[in-house]
Design an enzyme around this catalytic site. Structure first.
Site, PDB file in Angstrom:
ATOM      1  N   GLY A  47      14.241  -8.585  -8.183  1.00  0.00           N
ATOM      2  CA  GLY A  47      13.348  -8.676  -9.333  1.00  0.00           C
ATOM      3  C   GLY A  47      13.847  -8.015 -10.610  1.00  0.00           C
ATOM      4  O   GLY A  47      13.594  -8.491 -11.711  1.00  0.00           O
ATOM      5  N   GLU A 100      13.837  -0.860 -13.071  1.00  0.00           N
ATOM      6  CA  GLU A 100      12.907  -1.595 -12.211  1.00  0.00           C
ATOM      7  C   GLU A 100      12.106  -2.599 -13.011  1.00  0.00           C
ATOM      8  O   GLU A 100      11.800  -2.370 -14.183  1.00  0.00           O
ATOM      9  CB  GLU A 100      11.933  -0.609 -11.544  1.00  0.00           C
ATOM     10  CG  GLU A 100      12.378  -0.136 -10.180  1.00  0.00           C
ATOM     11  CD  GLU A 100      12.140  -1.171  -9.073  1.00  0.00           C
ATOM     12  OE1 GLU A 100      11.934  -2.375  -9.365  1.00  0.00           O
ATOM     13  OE2 GLU A 100      12.154  -0.768  -7.901  1.00  0.00           O
ATOM     14  N   ASP A 104       4.546  -0.266  -8.544  1.00  0.00           N
ATOM     15  CA  ASP A 104       3.172  -0.440  -8.089  1.00  0.00           C
ATOM     16  C   ASP A 104       2.769   0.843  -7.356  1.00  0.00           C
ATOM     17  O   ASP A 104       2.394   1.830  -7.999  1.00  0.00           O
ATOM     18  CB  ASP A 104       3.139  -1.693  -7.205  1.00  0.00           C
ATOM     19  CG  ASP A 104       1.749  -2.071  -6.744  1.00  0.00           C
ATOM     20  OD1 ASP A 104       0.782  -1.474  -7.248  1.00  0.00           O
ATOM     21  OD2 ASP A 104       1.631  -2.957  -5.887  1.00  0.00           O
ATOM     22  N   ASP A 160       8.101 -12.371  -8.536  1.00  0.00           N
ATOM     23  CA  ASP A 160       7.963 -13.623  -7.797  1.00  0.00           C
ATOM     24  C   ASP A 160       6.701 -13.686  -6.947  1.00  0.00           C
ATOM     25  O   ASP A 160       6.110 -12.665  -6.595  1.00  0.00           O
ATOM     26  CB  ASP A 160       9.159 -13.813  -6.866  1.00  0.00           C
ATOM     27  CG  ASP A 160       9.119 -12.838  -5.689  1.00  0.00           C
ATOM     28  OD1 ASP A 160       9.111 -11.618  -5.931  1.00  0.00           O
ATOM     29  OD2 ASP A 160       9.060 -13.301  -4.531  1.00  0.00           O
TER      30      ASP A 160
HETATM   31  P1  IMP Z   1       5.967  -0.482  -4.845  1.00  0.00           P
HETATM   32  O1  IMP Z   1       6.866   0.094  -3.790  1.00  0.00           O
HETATM   33  O2  IMP Z   1       4.559  -0.640  -4.358  1.00  0.00           O
HETATM   34  O3  IMP Z   1       6.017   0.277  -6.154  1.00  0.00           O
HETATM   35  O4  IMP Z   1       6.455  -1.965  -5.059  1.00  0.00           O
HETATM   36  C1  IMP Z   1       7.213  -2.347  -6.134  1.00  0.00           C
HETATM   37  C2  IMP Z   1       7.763  -3.709  -5.872  1.00  0.00           C
HETATM   38  O5  IMP Z   1       6.733  -4.610  -5.443  1.00  0.00           O
HETATM   39  C3  IMP Z   1       8.320  -4.325  -7.153  1.00  0.00           C
HETATM   40  O6  IMP Z   1       9.669  -3.997  -7.345  1.00  0.00           O
HETATM   41  C4  IMP Z   1       8.089  -5.793  -6.944  1.00  0.00           C
HETATM   42  O7  IMP Z   1       9.185  -6.338  -6.215  1.00  0.00           O
HETATM   43  C5  IMP Z   1       6.856  -5.854  -6.088  1.00  0.00           C
HETATM   44  N1  IMP Z   1       5.636  -6.076  -6.906  1.00  0.00           N
HETATM   45  C6  IMP Z   1       4.715  -5.167  -7.285  1.00  0.00           C
HETATM   46  N2  IMP Z   1       3.738  -5.729  -8.016  1.00  0.00           N
HETATM   47  C7  IMP Z   1       4.049  -7.044  -8.105  1.00  0.00           C
HETATM   48  C8  IMP Z   1       3.418  -8.166  -8.765  1.00  0.00           C
HETATM   49  O8  IMP Z   1       2.361  -8.078  -9.418  1.00  0.00           O
HETATM   50  N3  IMP Z   1       4.061  -9.360  -8.635  1.00  0.00           N
HETATM   51  C9  IMP Z   1       5.228  -9.513  -7.940  1.00  0.00           C
HETATM   52  N4  IMP Z   1       5.844  -8.491  -7.321  1.00  0.00           N
HETATM   53  C10 IMP Z   1       5.262  -7.266  -7.399  1.00  0.00           C
HETATM   54 MG    MG Z   2      11.493  -4.891  -7.031  1.00  0.00          MG
END
Ligand code: IMP
Ligand code: MG
Length: 180
Positions: A47, A100, A104, A160
């Site tokens: 991403g 990044e 999230d 995605d």
């Molecule tokens: P985290 O470990 O929960 O911070 O996840 C982050 C990863 O989740 C990002 O690098 C994205 O690949 C994916 N992600 C988080 N939110 C979204 C979204 O709204 N759409 C698509 N991918 C997301």
């Molecule tokens: Mg990612």
């Protein structure tokens, strides 16, 4: 180039022009803070690739790029992550900025930062285009942030849905019906 809004989306959150101008500002910040240093921009595939590609061209100084890939395993949100592709270069003594697309919960990045910190970079910072602050589980030091975004599922500019829509030049919100 005219990418019509996909059926599964209900609106555009970040227009192409807004992304472009914010990326330019972030590039200027990187130059301001890292001139004279061995700057490495590292992204976690796939991403972050789109943002990295634009960000490094907005960063008007010598910079090198490297890539990692990780995959989550175990129960969702357990934070267990495995490196499936490691960096090619050593980062010892380098000024590392992890780039990044979106943060999230922060769990993925938290793990990546732990791994990188042990390799002795001179500095280790984070530059994220989008930050979904409300869902953060772990505390992360985010030095550069493009946009705060709401807690909606987003696609485009690298993000995605089942591998699709990464190539949209804007960021769009998915219809709630599609998620359920
Ligand atoms: P985290 O470990 O929960 O911070 O996840 C982050 C990863 O989740 C990002 O690098 C994205 O690949 C994916 N992600 C988080 N939110 C979204 C979204 O709204 N759409 C698509 N991918 C997301
Ligand atoms: Mg990612």
């Amino acid at each position: 180039m005219n990418h019509p809004l996909p059926e599964v989306c209900d609106g555009i959150l970040l227009k192409q022009e807004a992304i472009e101008s914010r990326v330019r500002e972030l590039g200027e910040s990187l130059v301001r803070d890292h001139t004279g240093h061995d700057l490495r921009l590292i992204t976690v595939l796939r991403g972050g690739l789109f943002f990295l590609s634009d960000l490094c061209r907005a960063t008007d100084m010598p910079v090198s790029l490297d890539f990692m890939a990780v995959s989550a395993y175990g129960p969702a949100a357990s934070g267990s992550v495995r490196i499936t592709k490691d960096l090619d270069d050593s980062i010892e003594g380098a000024s590392v900025v992890v780039v990044e697309d979106i943060i999230d919960t922060g769990l993925t990045l938290h793990y990546v930062l732990e791994v990188l910190r042990r390799r002795g970079p001179a500095s280790l910072e984070v530059c994220t285009l989008m930050d979904k602050g409300v869902r953060r589980i772990v505390d992360l030091p985010i030095t550069y942030q493009g946009f705060r975004v709401p807690d909606r599922f987003l696609v485009g500019y690298g993000l995605d849905l089942d591998g699709m829509y990464r190539n949209l030049p804007y960021v769009a919100t998915l219809r709630d019906e599609v998620m359920s």
